[in-house]
Design an enzyme around this catalytic site. Structure first.
Site, short mmCIF file in Angstrom:
data_model
loop_
_atom_site.label_atom_id
_atom_site.label_comp_id
_atom_site.label_asym_id
_atom_site.label_seq_id
_atom_site.Cartn_x
_atom_site.Cartn_y
_atom_site.Cartn_z
N HIS A 100 -83.68 51.71 39.01
CA HIS A 100 -82.92 51.90 40.25
C HIS A 100 -83.23 53.22 40.93
O HIS A 100 -82.90 53.42 42.10
CB HIS A 100 -81.40 51.76 39.99
CG HIS A 100 -80.77 52.91 39.29
ND1 HIS A 100 -80.48 52.91 37.94
CD2 HIS A 100 -80.33 54.11 39.75
CE1 HIS A 100 -79.90 54.04 37.61
NE2 HIS A 100 -79.80 54.79 38.69
N ASP B 114 -83.40 48.01 33.53
CA ASP B 114 -83.36 49.18 34.40
C ASP B 114 -84.31 50.27 33.93
O ASP B 114 -83.99 51.46 33.95
CB ASP B 114 -81.92 49.73 34.49
CG ASP B 114 -81.74 50.69 35.66
OD1 ASP B 114 -82.55 50.62 36.61
OD2 ASP B 114 -80.82 51.52 35.62
N SER C 81 -79.68 60.04 36.54
CA SER C 81 -80.25 58.74 36.19
C SER C 81 -81.74 58.87 35.87
O SER C 81 -82.50 59.47 36.63
CB SER C 81 -80.08 57.76 37.35
OG SER C 81 -78.73 57.43 37.52
#
Length: 486
Positions: free
Chosen positions: A126, A156, A229
């Site tokens: 992402h 992911d 992230s």
């Protein structure tokens, strides 16, 4: 010469005893503090050794003109104190603007880490999804343009490549060896602040999150925020044991629940992306549900455990191997299924064609079923959008997970098509009162014939316009209307 009275001597003895006791308490207190300090972990050497291999990742994405007006501003800066707002305005690269001051590009920030000295970098999918340009910034502030080798939305995970030699790398550990309560540390770029370090402990292992069927997440209380992230999660040996991926939050910021992708899972994905450009996973072709106390009693189980087979998909691996509706799967290749969510993790880790031994309870008797694991269909080609054992990974905006009706259900309800709602998340579906078990036969004036078609129709629904839906509940059909906001 003078004579000391007995009263005075007694008083002095008491004062001496009190003084000695106070001194002893002080020594004990100092000893406890020293002991506590000795038990706390020391992170400085770990951070010094690992930081050079942690990178900041920024992306640019060109936007169509119709999206520019929506995404052309950064409202988050408005609520920040002046000092922080000025920092972001100075340090976050500004996006070029087109005629009328409208922005033509969108940007995102994230983290990553170098896993090989020739420039392979791991991060979250992402972070780089739909990017037209990916820039990797090293600890020495040098910037390199990265190429996307491959990405796997289901886990992911994304693998990047930058040109370089003798680059600093992280040490890779074994996430399976992690223990709950163990100290862990994260390095990343929350809100663009490079190489921020936060620490905490492992709160739980093997967590299943909604719509995340292939990752047994590591839960920690390490402070993770937007920008972290894709960054690494280290153990005290300085080894990467996970990729920081998600947080649970009601405020948009850290609330004590962070989730990381186990490095064992991530590296398996990365190796497949590097060699084949895609990821192959095992697939059973069943719809499963949790076994609660009442179901366990009805199936003759000692305690609630396992995965109850609610549907067997036609011509799938389970159907060919003899698995039946009503079977309770207790283990796969000797690994126990405690919660139903454990099964997709284990099946997905197998390679297509591998043999699997399932211990099941059928009509009160335990038996072992051996079958060949199939290949998980590509997204968009899944038999029932819940290829992860029947749970849909839908991109629709309704907030529902659906599965196809079986032949028996269609015959009993006299239906040619339709899908049944398996789960309702927060979203429009919940607001208009849809429930698990409702059957959707028409959406936006189109007859629904399959789960795949439902996802396509839902994805294309218009905004700010009335949309009709025909719902069958307990044998009664009715049309409802709703509007989707932007």
């Amino acid at each position: 010469e003078f004579v000391l009275s007995s009263e005075w001597m007694e008083l002095m003895s008491m004062r001496s005893l009190k003084s000695s006791f106070s001194g002893l308490c002080a020594l004990l207190l100092l000893g406890q503090v020293s002991l506590a300090q000795a038990e706390l972990p020391e992170f400085t050497e770990l951070v010094q050794d690992a930081s050079p291999a942690v990178v900041n990742i920024s992306t640019r994405q060109k936007l169509p003109q119709r999206e520019v007006a929506i995404q052309g501003q950064i409202p988050d800066l408005e609520g920040l104190p002046p000092m922080f707002r000025e920092f972001f305005e100075r340090n976050v690269p500004q996006m070029p603007r087109g005629p009328g001051g409208r922005q033509r590009e969108a940007q995102s920030l994230g983290s990553g880490f170098i896993i090989s000295d020739d420039g392979y970098v791991l991060t979250n999918n992402h972070v780089v999804a739909d990017a037209d340009e990916i820039i990797v910034r090293l600890s020495d502030r040098s910037e390199l343009e990265a190429k996307l080798i491959g990405a796997d939305p289901r886990t992911d995970v994304a693998l990047l490549k930058v040109e370089g030699k003798d680059l600093p790398t992280v040490k890779l550990g074994k996430s399976d060896a992690l223990k709950v309560g163990e100290w862990v540390l994260a390095i990343g770029s929350p809100f663009g602040f490079d190489h921020s370090v936060t620490a905490g402990i492992v709160s739980a292992k093997g967590r299943s999150l909604p719509n995340e069927n292939y990752v047994p997440f590591i839960q920690t209380d390490v402070a993770i925020n937007p920008g972290n992230s894709g960054g690494p999660l280290f153990n005290l040996d300085g080894e990467v044991v996970g990729i920081n991926s998600q947080i649970f939050t009601r405020s948009g910021g850290f609330m004590g629940l962070s989730f990381a992708i186990p490095i064992d899972v991530a590296m398996d994905v990365a190796n497949q992306l590097k060699s084949a450009g895609k990821v192959n996973r095992g697939w059973l072709g069943v719809v499963i549900q949790e076994v609660n106390k009442d179901l366990a009693e009805s199936f003759g189980l000692d305690k609630p455990a396992g995965a109850l087979v609610a549907q067997v998909l036609e011509d799938g691996p389970a159907a060919k191997g003899g698995l039946q509706v009503g079977d309770v799967i207790l283990s796969l290749n000797g690994q126990p299924i405690v919660m139903s969510a454990d099964l997709p993790h284990l099946v997905g880790a197998l390679k297509p064609g591998e043999q699997a031994a399932l211990e099941v309870v059928r009509e009160g008797e335990r038996k072992t079923i051996k079958l060949a694991i199939g290949a998980l269909p590509e997204e968009g080609e899944e038999v029932a959008l819940g290829a992860a054992e029947g749970v849909e990974r839908s991109s629709n905006r309704l907030g529902v997970s659906v599965v196809e009706l079986s032949g028996e259900q269609k015959k009993a309800l006299d239906l040619r098509g339709g899908v049944v709602i398996k789960d309702v998340q927060n979203g429009p579906a919940a607001l208009i009162g849809l429930r698990p078990g409702d059957i959707i036969t028409h959406l936006n004036n189109q007859a629904i014939t399959s789960a795949k078609q439902f996802a396509e129709v839902a994805k294309a629904l218009p905004v700010n316009r009335s949309v009709s839906m025909r719902v069958l509940r307990q044998g009664r059909a009715s049309f409802i209307t709703f509007k989707l906001a932007e």
